[in-house]
Every structure is written in structure tokens, then in C-alpha cells.
Scaffold this active site. Sequence first.
Site, mmCIF file in Angstrom:
data_model
loop_
_atom_site.group_PDB
_atom_site.id
_atom_site.type_symbol
_atom_site.label_atom_id
_atom_site.label_comp_id
_atom_site.label_asym_id
_atom_site.label_seq_id
_atom_site.Cartn_x
_atom_site.Cartn_y
_atom_site.Cartn_z
ATOM 1 N N LEU A 172 -7.746 8.997 11.002
ATOM 2 C CA LEU A 172 -7.860 7.559 11.185
ATOM 3 C C LEU A 172 -6.578 6.875 10.733
ATOM 4 O O LEU A 172 -6.029 7.194 9.671
ATOM 5 C CB LEU A 172 -9.046 7.009 10.393
ATOM 6 C CG LEU A 172 -10.441 7.324 10.954
ATOM 7 C CD1 LEU A 172 -11.527 6.866 9.971
ATOM 8 C CD2 LEU A 172 -10.648 6.663 12.306
ATOM 9 N N ALA A 173 -6.089 5.933 11.531
ATOM 10 C CA ALA A 173 -4.825 5.245 11.249
ATOM 11 C C ALA A 173 -5.072 3.747 11.149
ATOM 12 O O ALA A 173 -4.772 2.977 12.061
ATOM 13 C CB ALA A 173 -3.800 5.549 12.336
ATOM 14 N N HIS A 218 -5.523 6.188 -2.016
ATOM 15 C CA HIS A 218 -4.757 7.350 -1.555
ATOM 16 C C HIS A 218 -4.541 8.298 -2.735
ATOM 17 O O HIS A 218 -3.420 8.680 -3.063
ATOM 18 C CB HIS A 218 -3.432 6.901 -0.936
ATOM 19 C CG HIS A 218 -3.609 6.187 0.372
ATOM 20 N ND1 HIS A 218 -3.727 6.869 1.572
ATOM 21 C CD2 HIS A 218 -3.722 4.874 0.662
ATOM 22 C CE1 HIS A 218 -3.896 5.991 2.549
ATOM 23 N NE2 HIS A 218 -3.906 4.777 2.013
ATOM 24 N N ASP A 236 -7.747 -3.625 7.170
ATOM 25 C CA ASP A 236 -6.778 -2.519 7.188
ATOM 26 C C ASP A 236 -6.215 -2.374 8.603
ATOM 27 O O ASP A 236 -5.943 -1.271 9.079
ATOM 28 C CB ASP A 236 -7.432 -1.219 6.723
ATOM 29 C CG ASP A 236 -6.416 -0.113 6.439
ATOM 30 O OD1 ASP A 236 -5.240 -0.432 6.168
ATOM 31 O OD2 ASP A 236 -6.791 1.079 6.509
ATOM 32 N N ASP A 291 -15.519 -1.824 9.901
ATOM 33 C CA ASP A 291 -15.453 -1.667 11.359
ATOM 34 C C ASP A 291 -16.562 -0.772 11.889
ATOM 35 O O ASP A 291 -16.664 -0.556 13.099
ATOM 36 C CB ASP A 291 -14.084 -1.131 11.788
ATOM 37 C CG ASP A 291 -13.754 0.228 11.182
ATOM 38 O OD1 ASP A 291 -14.523 0.722 10.325
ATOM 39 O OD2 ASP A 291 -12.701 0.798 11.551
ATOM 40 N N HIS A 329 -9.670 0.439 0.109
ATOM 41 C CA HIS A 329 -10.657 0.977 1.074
ATOM 42 C C HIS A 329 -11.485 2.127 0.474
ATOM 43 O O HIS A 329 -11.255 3.297 0.738
ATOM 44 C CB HIS A 329 -10.028 1.360 2.409
ATOM 45 C CG HIS A 329 -8.741 2.111 2.399
ATOM 46 N ND1 HIS A 329 -8.545 3.287 1.711
ATOM 47 C CD2 HIS A 329 -7.564 1.843 3.029
ATOM 48 C CE1 HIS A 329 -7.327 3.719 1.919
ATOM 49 N NE2 HIS A 329 -6.703 2.852 2.701
ATOM 50 N N GLU A 356 0.865 -1.183 0.000
ATOM 51 C CA GLU A 356 0.000 0.000 0.000
ATOM 52 C C GLU A 356 0.904 1.236 0.000
ATOM 53 O O GLU A 356 1.201 1.810 1.042
ATOM 54 C CB GLU A 356 -0.930 0.014 1.213
ATOM 55 C CG GLU A 356 -1.987 1.105 1.099
ATOM 56 C CD GLU A 356 -2.885 1.210 2.320
ATOM 57 O OE1 GLU A 356 -3.824 2.018 2.269
ATOM 58 O OE2 GLU A 356 -2.646 0.500 3.313
#
Length: 379
Positions: free
Chosen positions: A305-306, A193, A272, A246, A214, A127
Site C-alpha cells: 500500500l502506498a 514505521h 495519508d 479509506d 496511521h 513522516e
Amino acid sequence: MVQRRIRVDKLYTPTHVLHDATLIVENGKVIGIEEGGAFDVDYRGYSAAPGLVDTHTHGCGGIEVTLIKTTEELSKLAECYAKFGVTSFLPTTVSAPHEVIMRVAGIVKQYRGNGGKGARVLGLNLEGPYINPKRKGAQNPSAIRLPKVDEFNQYYEESGGLIRIMTIAPEVEGALSLIQHLSSIGVIVSIGHTDADYGTVMRAIALGASRATHLFDAMTGIHHRELGAAMALLDSEDVYIELITDLIHLRPETILFAIKYAGIHRVLAVTDSMPAAGLGDGEYELGGLRVIVKGGKATLPDGTLAGSVLTMDNALRNLVKIGLRLSDALRLTSTNPAQSIGEHSIGCLKPGCLADFIILDDALRIMATYVNGSVVYTA
């Protein structure tokens, strides 16, 4: 290998459900299914389903894929995933310096040659680092760089050809050339991304991109005057769609919209996950960045968010919670992820499939995980 006969109340193939079934396993494969019949492993009162497949995960149990230095660490990672019903996974790096990606690629190659315990390692997912810094999310900006075919070829060679997926932002300089190269050698190009518009993403898909990293997160969204990357990916019948289920990254309504619009055959759940998956709240790292986990939500100090602390069994339960039938939720967490990377002998539970399966109770908790017909986890 000795033949095993495993009896369950329900068996999900997953598209069909068989009642009071005996699963017959030999030499790591499913060779038959009978109604009732003799058995030597008794799971009556429980259900059997194909093992869960996570094609996008950065870590579990305190271990980060990008930081692994030995095959032993990768083996421990595989054992961690098995606890959550995962029978196959793609360890996934974040953007990192050249030498770091080379090291991880070499470890995956070495591990695949030696085997190991726990979930099956299917290869490697990169990624980055060829993404757009404007949409970096929780990736380290110092490691992001322009695509280079020669550099990628070094990673591919070092992995022994085991790189299965690579995320690319198609609008950055050199991206379209790399997309064509990857497609020509069988590496799946995933769009993510990215700050690209609808037209640029459509061109990338025409040149071989076939996956969405995602969906909705870290990309241009849907606007009534500019449809953005998300809409281009949804609009393309030949693109698989990743969703982080999630219920933090996406609202339930968004998940259901994507399934309805794209069709259930194109959508797959991913975690992820970052190293805190399977652990509790606290402070961790991802790609050298500080991550705070609080109340099951992983963020950078600025609130970005990580990744997630999602595990695949929770991904399955969440899909059922928002209204999917269990058979459909299993397609998103098992069959579709496997098929999205061309693995047709996993993510299924019928004669000819590998004997990778899970045993579930009525609350969809993992009671046991089997890989190649052997137990790798029991509750």
C-alpha cells in the site's frame, strides 16, 4: 469585514446539533448563533459543520508535497483540498534527501507569510526520514537515515518553527534523544514505521511521544504474547491515534475497535493521501517510487500500500457508513485532528471559533467550503 448571517437547517458544533440556525460571522470569526432570524446567505435545506482538518496528507490533484518547488504549487494544493471540505491541513513529506526537506520547509515558511487561497496551511508534518527500514512501507529506503538532532534543527529553523509533527521509529539509534529534544521545543512526536516492541514504545511515550502514525499500518501489531507498538499506543491515554479511514488500510471492525478501546476523544481520521487523490486510476509517483492506482487502491508494483487516494469528505462518509453518528464522525475528521496539534479555534463551530466551516447536503456532499468566513469553494 462585513457581517454575514448564514442560515441552515442544521448546525453541528459538532458535539451538539442546532436546528434552523443562523450562523453569524464577522472578521473571520463566529460571533454568534441564533435560532431562525434574519439572514443574507440562504443554505436552508443544508447543514453546516466545522471544516475538515487533515493533519497527514502527502498530496492532492497531482501535486506531491515532497516535490513542491514554489509557493504557487502549495497554493494550488490548498485549493485542491478545499474542494473536499478541508479548511486546514498539514502538508506532509515522506523520507527524502536533506536538501529536499530543507526546500519544502522553506516554502511552507514563505507561504505562511504570504497567505493564499484555499485551505489553511497549519505548518509541516515530516513522516520520516528517521524511521525503520524494516517497516518502510512505501517510503524510499535510500532516503531513510538515523536521527540527528543537528539535522532536524536545520529543518526547524528553515521552516521558521513551523514543523508541527514528526514521525520517528523509537527503536533506531539516536531516536530517544531526538524524541526528548522535539518534545522540549513543542514538536509533536508521532510513533510510526516502527519495529519496536511494547516496552520500547512505552518508554518513548514517557519521554514525550504523543501520537500514532496511521495506527496498525507499518508497525508491530497486537499478538497475545507480544503486544507490540499498536497496543502500547492504544494503551496510553496521552496519545492521539491516527486512522486511515479509506476502508482499505483498516477493516471497519478495526476502526470501531480502536474508537471503543482508546475512546472517541483520542482518535482522528487522516487521509495519508498521495498525489492521485481527487484524480482517477493510473500511474503516479510518491517519494520517487512508482505507484499504481487501480479501483481506488494505491500500491507499489509489489502490492505494498502506498498511501491512499482518500479525501476527507470520503473519510467522513465512510465513518458514517460503518455506523458512527454524524456528530461523532465530525469529531474524528475535524475537532480531534485540530485538538491533536493544539489548534482549539478550528474544528469547532461556536462563538469564538474561526469561521472555517462546510455546507453539506443530505448525502454529506460538500456544497461549499468557507475559510475565515470567505467562500473558497462552491459545488
